[in-house]
Design a protein around this motif. Structure first.
Motif, short mmCIF file in Angstrom:
data_model
loop_
_atom_site.label_atom_id
_atom_site.label_comp_id
_atom_site.label_asym_id
_atom_site.label_seq_id
_atom_site.Cartn_x
_atom_site.Cartn_y
_atom_site.Cartn_z
N ARG A 118 15.22 37.28 -116.96
CA ARG A 118 14.25 36.28 -116.50
C ARG A 118 12.93 36.41 -117.26
N ARG A 119 12.48 37.64 -117.43
CA ARG A 119 11.23 37.87 -118.13
C ARG A 119 11.35 37.55 -119.62
N ALA A 120 12.47 37.95 -120.21
CA ALA A 120 12.69 37.71 -121.63
C ALA A 120 12.71 36.22 -121.94
N LYS A 121 13.33 35.44 -121.06
CA LYS A 121 13.41 34.00 -121.30
C LYS A 121 12.05 33.33 -121.21
N ARG A 122 11.15 33.87 -120.37
CA ARG A 122 9.80 33.31 -120.30
C ARG A 122 9.07 33.51 -121.63
N LEU A 123 9.26 34.69 -122.23
CA LEU A 123 8.65 34.93 -123.53
C LEU A 123 9.27 34.03 -124.59
N ASP A 140 14.97 60.12 -116.87
CA ASP A 140 16.14 61.00 -116.89
C ASP A 140 17.09 60.44 -117.93
N LYS A 141 18.04 61.23 -118.34
CA LYS A 141 18.90 60.83 -119.45
C LYS A 141 19.69 59.56 -119.13
N GLU A 142 20.30 59.51 -117.98
CA GLU A 142 21.18 58.40 -117.62
C GLU A 142 20.42 57.08 -117.59
N THR A 143 19.27 57.05 -116.92
CA THR A 143 18.55 55.79 -116.76
C THR A 143 17.87 55.35 -118.05
N GLU A 144 17.36 56.30 -118.81
CA GLU A 144 16.74 55.94 -120.09
C GLU A 144 17.78 55.29 -121.02
N ILE A 145 18.97 55.84 -121.05
CA ILE A 145 20.04 55.25 -121.87
C ILE A 145 20.40 53.87 -121.34
N ARG A 146 20.49 53.74 -120.02
CA ARG A 146 20.79 52.43 -119.43
C ARG A 146 19.74 51.39 -119.81
N MET A 147 18.49 51.77 -119.78
CA MET A 147 17.41 50.86 -120.15
C MET A 147 17.54 50.40 -121.61
N LEU A 148 17.82 51.33 -122.49
CA LEU A 148 17.94 50.98 -123.91
C LEU A 148 19.16 50.10 -124.16
N ASN A 149 20.24 50.34 -123.43
CA ASN A 149 21.43 49.47 -123.55
C ASN A 149 21.13 48.07 -123.04
N VAL A 150 20.41 47.98 -121.94
CA VAL A 150 20.04 46.66 -121.40
C VAL A 150 19.15 45.92 -122.39
N ALA A 151 18.22 46.63 -123.01
CA ALA A 151 17.34 46.00 -124.00
C ALA A 151 18.15 45.34 -125.11
N GLN A 152 19.18 46.03 -125.56
CA GLN A 152 20.02 45.46 -126.62
C GLN A 152 20.73 44.20 -126.14
N LYS A 153 21.26 44.23 -124.93
CA LYS A 153 21.98 43.07 -124.40
C LYS A 153 21.06 41.88 -124.17
N VAL A 154 19.82 42.16 -123.81
CA VAL A 154 18.85 41.08 -123.61
C VAL A 154 18.71 40.24 -124.88
N GLY A 155 18.68 40.91 -126.00
CA GLY A 155 18.57 40.18 -127.26
C GLY A 155 19.72 39.22 -127.47
N GLU A 156 20.91 39.67 -127.15
CA GLU A 156 22.09 38.84 -127.36
C GLU A 156 22.10 37.64 -126.42
N LEU A 157 21.68 37.84 -125.18
CA LEU A 157 21.76 36.78 -124.18
C LEU A 157 20.56 35.84 -124.18
N ALA A 158 19.42 36.30 -124.67
CA ALA A 158 18.21 35.46 -124.67
C ALA A 158 17.86 34.94 -126.05
N ASN A 159 18.75 35.14 -127.03
CA ASN A 159 18.50 34.70 -128.40
C ASN A 159 17.17 35.26 -128.92
N LEU A 160 17.07 36.58 -128.93
CA LEU A 160 15.88 37.25 -129.41
C LEU A 160 16.26 38.41 -130.32
N ASN A 161 15.44 38.66 -131.33
CA ASN A 161 15.54 39.91 -132.07
C ASN A 161 14.90 40.99 -131.20
#
Length: 398
Positions: A118-123, A140-161
């Motif tokens: 939602r936030r990415a699409k506003r930008l 923590d290791k698990e959540t930091e990795i999850r955040m970085l994985n989500v960041a990558q997927k956001v690019g694919e779904l919101a048409n962003l580099n």
């Protein structure tokens, strides 16, 4: 790869001096993901032709400092602060970054992705084509990795580099028995090598501040990043002159961000290192700060100044890069030319992107068309315009 010929456009971009100017070209060929040719009366073959009908063509905007991936919000804390409750009091009550860490850890990847999109699409709808996204709300290791994985997927779904930055050294984890030194051990010895090995981030950031990590701890993070061949960035001089910017310059940091308390005597170090000063007027506004960055000294030494949203739940919940350009002009005294260069060419430099942020032959074909009287209009009128067309890597996405 498809090709697109854009004609009858008024083209504006930053030049080699950092001025945002109208260039002597009305036509552009986008091919193989790049700006293949520019000029007037070009003879080209293209699969698609777009008549701009006199609209302005600008580089895609770059938001070079965001904390876009997080769970929940802190609207209740905003209400508390309006009644006079201090940030320190809220933090002691379990609020602040700790609150967001708990909310972020509680979400699975799909839920975190839904909130972030939602936030990415506003930008994106304001002409942004590239976004830097930091981790730092997991700690923590698990959540930091999850955040970085989500960041990558956001690019694919919101048409962003997307450029990803590991900000494990954001704060001490809530309810942790680790000392600051022990936590920095974890960041340097466990997380940074893992992030580098699995190519989860492009750079490493650290919050060097009296409420964050001290200078020696910050240097340990920079050294670990360099050992893993990751570039560094720094949250520095936001609340005090902790000399984080000078240290960042020593490590040839891509950028130093916030810098309200940057000492004028340290500015030449940034110029020598080629480090970008990232201005974050949204946080300055939201926190009602009064200490201004040393804009005139940055100009004097020709330090590139980028502008970004610092989109985050606590101190800059602003999903509008163009609003932040207006703030940079009104609050910090930038010109509209400096502000537009700050979200294009200089923002690209703050991320180490050598082929983005400028409309020039050989650069990435990230461009937008705008039905405006002049580029100044985008800075002047808040929430007034949206691009009529957008290309990322030569692919039309709007």
């Amino acid at each position: 790869m498809s090709s697109t010929f854009i004609k009858n456009a008024r083209i504006a971009t930053a030049n080699e001096h950092g001025d945002f100017v109208h260039v002597d070209a009305t036509e552009m060929l986008l091919k193989d993901g790049k700006i293949y040719a520019m000029g007037n009366n070009l003879t080209v073959e293209a699969e698609t032709t777009v008549d701009a009908n006199g609209q302005w063509c600008l580089p895609g905007f770059i938001d070079c400092h965001t904390h876009l991936v997080y769970g929940g919000n802190r609207a209740n804390e905003f209400s508390q602060r309006l009644t006079g409750v201090s940030y320190e009091t809220i933090s002691k009550q379990g609020g602040g970054i700790k609150n967001t860490v708990r909310a972020t850890r509680a979400l699975d990847e799909d839920s975190l992705l839904t909130q972030t999109l939602r936030r990415a699409k506003r930008l994106a709808e304001e002409g942004v084509t590239t976004v830097e996204i930091k981790s730092g709300y997991g700690l923590d290791k698990e959540t930091e990795i999850r955040m970085l994985n989500v960041a990558q997927k956001v690019g694919e779904l919101a048409n962003l580099n997307i450029q990803r930055t590991f900000l494990g050294a954001h704060a001490l984890p809530p309810d942790s028995e680790l000392s600051a030194e022990e936590y920095i051990d974890f960041v340097c010895q466990t997380m940074i090598p893992y992030v580098a090995e699995h190519q989860l981030a492009d750079a490493v950031d650290v919050f060097c501040e009296r409420v964050g990590f001290n200078l020696a701890q910050t240097e340990r993070v920079f050294m670990a990043a360099k050992q893993s061949n990751l570039r560094v960035k720094g949250h520095v001089e936001q609340l005090s002159d902790s000399k984080g910017a000078a240290l960042a310059a020593k490590y040839h940091a891509l950028s130093v961000d916030h810098i309200e308390y940057l000492a004028q005597g340290d500015v030449p170090l940034l110029a020598e290192a080629g480090t970008v000063a990232v201005l974050l007027p949204g946080a300055f506004y939201f926190l009602k700060e009064t200490q201004l960055p040393p804009i005139e000294t940055l100009r004097k030494y020709k330090v590139p100044m980028a502008v970004s949203t610092d989109m985050n739940p606590g101190t800059s919940p602003i999903a509008s890069l163009l609003t932040c350009t207006n703030m940079a002009c009104v609050l910090f005294g930038l010109t509209t030319s400096e502000a537009l260069t700050g979200i294009t060419a200089h923002a690209a430099k703050a991320l180490g992107l050598t082929r983005k942020g400028i409309i020039k032959e050989g650069f990435d074909a990230d461009v937008c068309l705008w039905d405006i009287g002049s580029p100044d209009s985008l800075v002047y009128e808040i929430n007034g315009y949206r691009p009529t067309a957008k290309w990322i890597g030569g692919k039309r996405v709007l």
